[in-house]
Design an enzyme around this catalytic site. Structure first.
Site, mmCIF file in Angstrom:
data_model
loop_
_atom_site.group_PDB
_atom_site.id
_atom_site.type_symbol
_atom_site.label_atom_id
_atom_site.label_comp_id
_atom_site.label_asym_id
_atom_site.label_seq_id
_atom_site.Cartn_x
_atom_site.Cartn_y
_atom_site.Cartn_z
ATOM 1 N N LYS A 78 -20.261 41.094 28.642
ATOM 2 C CA LYS A 78 -19.329 41.354 29.747
ATOM 3 C C LYS A 78 -18.195 42.257 29.283
ATOM 4 O O LYS A 78 -17.817 43.221 29.954
ATOM 5 C CB LYS A 78 -18.765 40.034 30.300
ATOM 6 C CG LYS A 78 -19.786 39.167 31.018
ATOM 7 C CD LYS A 78 -20.315 39.820 32.280
ATOM 8 C CE LYS A 78 -21.268 38.916 33.043
ATOM 9 N NZ LYS A 78 -21.816 39.560 34.247
ATOM 10 N N ILE B 63 -24.092 33.519 43.218
ATOM 11 C CA ILE B 63 -22.952 34.286 43.717
ATOM 12 C C ILE B 63 -23.443 35.400 44.643
ATOM 13 O O ILE B 63 -22.877 35.648 45.707
ATOM 14 C CB ILE B 63 -22.133 34.848 42.534
ATOM 15 C CG1 ILE B 63 -21.559 33.694 41.710
ATOM 16 C CG2 ILE B 63 -21.027 35.790 43.026
ATOM 17 C CD1 ILE B 63 -20.952 34.061 40.389
ATOM 18 N N SER C 21 -16.103 38.106 33.735
ATOM 19 C CA SER C 21 -15.979 36.667 33.518
ATOM 20 C C SER C 21 -14.743 36.301 32.722
ATOM 21 O O SER C 21 -14.318 37.056 31.834
ATOM 22 C CB SER C 21 -17.217 36.162 32.770
ATOM 23 O OG SER C 21 -17.006 34.853 32.295
ATOM 24 N N TYR D 85 -22.853 36.166 25.558
ATOM 25 C CA TYR D 85 -22.681 36.381 27.004
ATOM 26 C C TYR D 85 -21.339 37.087 27.251
ATOM 27 O O TYR D 85 -21.288 38.138 27.900
ATOM 28 C CB TYR D 85 -22.723 35.048 27.746
ATOM 29 C CG TYR D 85 -22.191 35.114 29.150
ATOM 30 C CD1 TYR D 85 -20.973 34.535 29.479
ATOM 31 C CD2 TYR D 85 -22.895 35.785 30.158
ATOM 32 C CE1 TYR D 85 -20.463 34.611 30.767
ATOM 33 C CE2 TYR D 85 -22.397 35.858 31.452
ATOM 34 C CZ TYR D 85 -21.179 35.264 31.748
ATOM 35 O OH TYR D 85 -20.668 35.347 33.020
HETATM 36 C C1 WQD Z 1 -16.803 23.046 32.248
HETATM 37 C C2 WQD Z 1 -16.200 21.854 31.511
HETATM 38 C C3 WQD Z 1 -17.143 21.373 29.362
HETATM 39 C C4 WQD Z 1 -21.082 20.185 30.762
HETATM 40 C C5 WQD Z 1 -18.489 28.538 32.451
HETATM 41 C C6 WQD Z 1 -19.751 29.223 32.153
HETATM 42 C C7 WQD Z 1 -19.721 30.698 32.132
HETATM 43 C C8 WQD Z 1 -18.551 31.321 32.824
HETATM 44 C C9 WQD Z 1 -17.272 30.518 32.730
HETATM 45 C C10 WQD Z 1 -19.021 32.796 34.625
HETATM 46 C C11 WQD Z 1 -16.023 22.139 30.032
HETATM 47 C C12 WQD Z 1 -17.390 20.237 30.345
HETATM 48 C C13 WQD Z 1 -19.778 20.632 30.742
HETATM 49 C C14 WQD Z 1 -21.375 18.836 30.377
HETATM 50 C C15 WQD Z 1 -19.048 18.465 29.982
HETATM 51 N N1 WQD Z 1 -18.874 31.509 34.172
HETATM 52 N N2 WQD Z 1 -18.790 19.781 30.358
HETATM 53 N N3 WQD Z 1 -20.339 18.048 30.007
HETATM 54 O O1 WQD Z 1 -17.530 26.095 29.835
HETATM 55 O O2 WQD Z 1 -15.834 26.686 31.604
HETATM 56 O O3 WQD Z 1 -17.875 28.121 31.267
HETATM 57 O O4 WQD Z 1 -17.571 29.224 33.205
HETATM 58 O O5 WQD Z 1 -18.957 33.789 33.999
HETATM 59 O O6 WQD Z 1 -20.907 31.075 32.801
HETATM 60 O O7 WQD Z 1 -20.192 28.824 30.876
HETATM 61 O O8 WQD Z 1 -18.030 25.817 32.288
HETATM 62 O O9 WQD Z 1 -19.299 24.137 33.522
HETATM 63 O O10 WQD Z 1 -20.064 24.754 31.190
HETATM 64 O O11 WQD Z 1 -17.967 23.420 31.510
HETATM 65 O O12 WQD Z 1 -18.135 17.715 29.644
HETATM 66 O O13 WQD Z 1 -22.550 18.366 30.360
HETATM 67 O O14 WQD Z 1 -17.095 20.762 31.612
HETATM 68 O O15 WQD Z 1 -16.748 20.860 28.089
HETATM 69 O O16 WQD Z 1 -14.799 21.575 29.633
HETATM 70 P P1 WQD Z 1 -17.242 26.636 31.171
HETATM 71 P P2 WQD Z 1 -18.955 24.527 32.141
#
Ligand code: WQD
Length: 353
Positions: free
Chosen positions: A165, A13, A137, A161
C-alpha cells in the site's frame, strides 16, 4: 463525470461502494477476478438497485478480469468507449488485504497489488483517464502512542500488505508529479470497516477462516466457531484490550462517493484522507456492544498478543470531514446490528445462492 470503473467491485468494500454509486445514478463498470470474491454479488446488487428503480440496473456492467492481465483492463475500457460511456474515473479496490496472509505469501501480494496497479495506470493513461481513488490503509502508519492519527503521521508499515500500500502511494506520487496538470488522485486510508448493508443482502464474505475481529465475532455468534480468542488483555488501555477505529461499511462506501464528487469539481492534485470515525473502541467494548444489541451469547477467552498488533489505532478524520463534505453517520450499534442481519440471512455467505 458519470462513468466509473470499480476494480474489485465484487468485494466487501467494492460491492457497497458500487451500490451507492448506482443509487446515485452513475454508470458503474466492475472488473473483478473473483479469486477473493463471489460473482453472485452482481445479482445481489441488481436485486437491491431494482427495488429503487428498475432502470438503474442497466448502469451496472460487470467484466470478470484480472488486473495482472493488461488485456482484461483494456477490454473494459474499449467496451466503455464503444458504449459511448467512456470510463472517466477509477475507484481502485482490487487487491489482497490480509496482513497474516501477506506475511506467508509476500510475492502473491506484491504481484497482485503492485503489478495489478501498474497495469491499471498504463491503461488509464492510454485511454486518457486521469482520475483515481485508491484504496489505501491505516496499516501504513507506525502508531506507537495514544494519539489520533492524522495524514502527516509517520509512515512505517510493518508487514508486506502495508508495504504494498505504501509503495503504491509512492508510485502514485511519481505519476502525479510526471503529469501534474492532468492527474487527480485521492488515497483513502481506511481504518477498520465492519458491518453490512442494512438490507442484509450484501456483506463481508471472507474466504475461509477470517483474520479480522468482526467477521470472527459473526462466526462465533453463529456457532460456526466455538469461541473468540482475544489477543491480549494486558495492553495499556482502559480495559486491557486493543483499541481500533471501527467504521460502518456504508460510511466508508460513502467516503468514496464524496471523494469522487470532490475530484469531479477540483483542480488536479494528489491528496490523502484518513477514513475512520475518530472514535476508539476496545475489543471487549465491541464484543459487549454486539452481545447487547443482538441479545446473543459470545463465548471468548484471552490468549497471547498477536505479532504486529498495536494497542491504539484511531483516525484523526478532520481533513476528510472538512474537505470531502463527508462524515460518518452510523453508530457502533448499527455496525453490530447490520453485520448480524447479514450473517443471519447468509449463514454461509454468497455460496448458498
Ligand atoms: C482488530 C483487533 C486484534 C482477531 C485490520 C486489517 C487490515 C487493515 C486494518 C484495511 C486487534 C483483535 C482480532 C481475533 C482479536 N484493514 N483481534 N482476536 O489488526 O486493526 O487490522 O485493519 O486495510 O486489513 O488487518 O484488525 O480485525 O485483525 O483486529 O483479539 O481473533 O481485534 O488484536 O486488536 P487490525 P483486526
Amino acid at each position: 463525470m458519470q462513468n466509473l470503473l470499480v476494480t474489485g467491485g465484487c468485494g466487501y468494500i467494492g460491492s457497497h461502494t458500487a451500490l451507492l454509486l448506482l443509487e446515485k445514478g452513475y454508470t458503474v463498470y466492475i472488473i473483478d477476478s473473483n479469486c477473493n470474491s463471489n460473482p453472485f454479488v452482481i445479482n445481489k446488487l441488481k436485486k437491491i438497485i431494482m427495488k429503487k428503480d428498475k432502470q438503474l440496473a442497466k448502469n451496472l456492467i460487470f467484466f470478470k478480469g484480472d488486473l495482472r492481465k493488461k488485456k482484461d483492463i483494456e477490454r473494459i475500457f474499449e467496451y466503455s468507449k464503444h458504449n459511448n460511456k467512456i470510463i472517466e474515473a477509477v475507484v481502485h479496490l482490487a487487491g489482497f488485504k490480509s496482513v497474516n496472509e501477506s506475511m506467508k505469501y509476500p510475492l502473491m501480494y506484491w504481484d497482485s497489488n503492485l503489478i495489478g496497479t501498474i497495469n491499471l495506470l498504463k491503461v488509464m493513461q492510454k485511454y486518457l483517464c486521469y482520475n483515481l481513488i485508491f484504496s489505501s490503509s491505516a496499516t501504513i502508519y507506525s502508531c506507537l502512542e495514544n494519539k489520533l492519527i492524522d495524514e502527516n503521521f509517520p509512515i512505517k508499515p510493518i508487514n508486506p500488505y502495508g508495504n504494498t500500500k505504501r509503495c503504491i502511494e509512492t508510485l502514485l506520487e511519481d505519476i502525479y508529479k510526471s503529469e501534474k496538470a492532468k492527474w487527480k488522485i485521492i488515497n483513502l486510508r481506511y481504518f477498520n470497516p465492519i458491518g453490512a448493508h442494512h438490507s442484509g443482502d450484501i456483506g463481508e464474505d471472507p474466504n475461509g477462516i477470517p483474520n479480522n475481529l468482526f467477521p470472527l465475532i459473526l462466526q462465533v455468534a453463529s456457532s460456526k466457531l466455538r469461541e473468540l480468542k482475544i489477543f491480549g488483555n494486558n495492553w495499556d488501555t482502559r480495559d486491557g484490550t486493543c483499541i481500533r477505529d471501527y467504521i460502518h461499511i456504508l460510511d466508508l462506501a460513502n467516503a468514496h462517493i464524496a471523494a469522487f464528487e470532490y475530484l469531479s469539481k477540483t483542480k488536479s492534485q494528489i491528496i490523502n484522507f484518513n477514513i475512520g470515525t475518530g472514535k476508539g473502541t476496545s475489543v471487549l467494548e465491541l464484543i459487549n456492544t454486539f452481545k447487547n444489541v443482538n441479545k446473543i451469547k459470545l463465548p471468548y477467552s484471552f490468549t497471547s498478543r498477536r505479532e504486529g498488533d498495536q494497542k491504539y489505532i484511531v483516525a484523526d478524520n478532520s481533513r476528510a470531514l472538512s474537505t470531502l463534505n463527508w462524515k460518518p453517520l452510523k453508530s457502533l450499534e448499527d455496525m453490530c446490528r447490520d453485520g448480524w442481519k447479514w450473517q443471519l440471512k447468509n449463514p454461509n455467505g454468497y455460496i448458498d445462492n
